[in-house]
Design a protein around this motif. Sequence first.
Motif, PDB file in Angstrom:
ATOM      1  N   ARG A 171       0.844  -1.204   0.000  1.00 25.79           N
ATOM      2  CA  ARG A 171       0.000   0.000   0.000  1.00 25.79           C
ATOM      3  C   ARG A 171       0.879   1.255   0.000  1.00 25.79           C
ATOM      4  O   ARG A 171       0.506   2.280  -0.535  1.00 25.79           O
ATOM      5  N   HIS A 172       2.049   1.137   0.597  1.00 25.95           N
ATOM      6  CA  HIS A 172       2.972   2.276   0.659  1.00 25.95           C
ATOM      7  C   HIS A 172       4.123   2.154  -0.342  1.00 25.95           C
ATOM      8  O   HIS A 172       4.884   3.101  -0.499  1.00 25.95           O
ATOM      9  N   ALA A 173       4.240   0.990  -0.973  1.00 29.43           N
ATOM     10  CA  ALA A 173       5.320   0.780  -1.943  1.00 29.43           C
ATOM     11  C   ALA A 173       4.776   0.023  -3.155  1.00 29.43           C
ATOM     12  O   ALA A 173       5.149  -1.124  -3.397  1.00 29.43           O
ATOM     13  N   PRO A 174       3.871   0.654  -3.916  1.00 32.42           N
ATOM     14  CA  PRO A 174       3.250  -0.044  -5.040  1.00 32.42           C
ATOM     15  C   PRO A 174       4.211  -0.410  -6.160  1.00 32.42           C
ATOM     16  O   PRO A 174       3.864  -1.195  -7.024  1.00 32.42           O
ATOM     17  N   HIS A 175       5.429   0.139  -6.121  1.00 36.44           N
ATOM     18  CA  HIS A 175       6.423  -0.221  -7.132  1.00 36.44           C
ATOM     19  C   HIS A 175       6.928  -1.650  -6.938  1.00 36.44           C
ATOM     20  O   HIS A 175       7.609  -2.182  -7.794  1.00 36.44           O
ATOM     21  N   GLN A 176       6.571  -2.281  -5.845  1.00 35.74           N
ATOM     22  CA  GLN A 176       6.986  -3.650  -5.550  1.00 35.74           C
ATOM     23  C   GLN A 176       6.097  -4.647  -6.302  1.00 35.74           C
ATOM     24  O   GLN A 176       5.411  -5.468  -5.718  1.00 35.74           O
ATOM     25  N   GLU A 177       6.119  -4.563  -7.621  1.00 33.77           N
ATOM     26  CA  GLU A 177       5.224  -5.393  -8.436  1.00 33.77           C
ATOM     27  C   GLU A 177       5.497  -6.880  -8.276  1.00 33.77           C
ATOM     28  O   GLU A 177       4.573  -7.691  -8.315  1.00 33.77           O
ATOM     29  N   GLY A 178       6.739  -7.261  -8.092  1.00 32.41           N
ATOM     30  CA  GLY A 178       7.061  -8.675  -7.887  1.00 32.41           C
ATOM     31  C   GLY A 178       6.392  -9.216  -6.639  1.00 32.41           C
ATOM     32  O   GLY A 178       5.863 -10.329  -6.634  1.00 32.41           O
ATOM     33  N   LEU A 179       6.407  -8.443  -5.581  1.00 36.77           N
ATOM     34  CA  LEU A 179       5.759  -8.829  -4.334  1.00 36.77           C
ATOM     35  C   LEU A 179       4.246  -8.963  -4.531  1.00 36.77           C
ATOM     36  O   LEU A 179       3.625  -9.916  -4.063  1.00 36.77           O
ATOM     37  N   ILE A 180       3.661  -8.029  -5.265  1.00 33.50           N
ATOM     38  CA  ILE A 180       2.223  -8.073  -5.533  1.00 33.50           C
ATOM     39  C   ILE A 180       1.888  -9.299  -6.383  1.00 33.50           C
ATOM     40  O   ILE A 180       0.913 -10.015  -6.106  1.00 33.50           O
ATOM     41  N   LEU A 181       2.695  -9.574  -7.412  1.00 34.70           N
ATOM     42  CA  LEU A 181       2.448 -10.738  -8.267  1.00 34.70           C
ATOM     43  C   LEU A 181       2.578 -12.043  -7.485  1.00 34.70           C
ATOM     44  O   LEU A 181       1.766 -12.960  -7.643  1.00 34.70           O
ATOM     45  N   PHE A 182       3.581 -12.124  -6.636  1.00 31.87           N
ATOM     46  CA  PHE A 182       3.761 -13.326  -5.818  1.00 31.87           C
ATOM     47  C   PHE A 182       2.579 -13.500  -4.874  1.00 31.87           C
ATOM     48  O   PHE A 182       2.086 -14.610  -4.667  1.00 31.87           O
ATOM     49  N   GLY A 183       2.099 -12.390  -4.302  1.00 29.83           N
ATOM     50  CA  GLY A 183       0.919 -12.441  -3.444  1.00 29.83           C
ATOM     51  C   GLY A 183      -0.317 -12.886  -4.200  1.00 29.83           C
ATOM     52  O   GLY A 183      -1.130 -13.667  -3.692  1.00 29.83           O
ATOM     53  N   ALA A 184      -0.471 -12.423  -5.428  1.00 31.87           N
ATOM     54  CA  ALA A 184      -1.626 -12.811  -6.245  1.00 31.87           C
ATOM     55  C   ALA A 184      -1.586 -14.304  -6.567  1.00 31.87           C
ATOM     56  O   ALA A 184      -2.610 -14.990  -6.487  1.00 31.87           O
ATOM     57  N   VAL A 185      -0.419 -14.810  -6.910  1.00 32.49           N
ATOM     58  CA  VAL A 185      -0.287 -16.240  -7.203  1.00 32.49           C
ATOM     59  C   VAL A 185      -0.567 -17.061  -5.946  1.00 32.49           C
ATOM     60  O   VAL A 185      -1.228 -18.109  -6.002  1.00 32.49           O
TER      61      VAL A 185
END
Length: 160
Positions: free
Chosen positions: A93-107
């Motif tokens: 929420r504070h670091a949306p540039h962390q797309e890898g983290l978001i993608l890993f969370g989605a998977v």
Amino acid sequence: VGFAAWLAPLHAPRNGTKMELQSPLYTLAALPWLVLSPLNVIKLLLNTVSPTAHLWVPKETEQCQAGCGIARMWATLFWSQQFCWACALLYTRHAPHQEGLILFGAVTKLMVACLLLNGYMSGVVHWPIGQAAAAWEGAFALLMLLDVRSAQMRRPRKER
């Protein structure tokens, strides 16, 4: 102005360059795990039956877990990992540039959704977990993937 308008845009430029989340998407995705994970870890460490267990799992499932140390260990690992992922989603929420983290969370959410649905089909969990929770996890996985894609498409072409 419906639900979709409430979630979009998830990212908006701030100070000309930085992208910051404008939506509660990641907080909502993390909330169930932030609450349930610590409660379940405590329950597992104390080896007690939840007072609401009959709503979520068949009696045999709860008894199996209570009687098997390895099942409790794996369940504790699962709930601990889910808590860590929930914290990571709050971080995005504070670091949306962390797309890898978001993608890993989605998977991870997609895998949990599939496993919950499988558990329901196998009779290991009741419908609130096997259907409703699986749908919740799957929906948030999809929203997270769409959010990352949307952010990528808004970037200037040379930054993609």
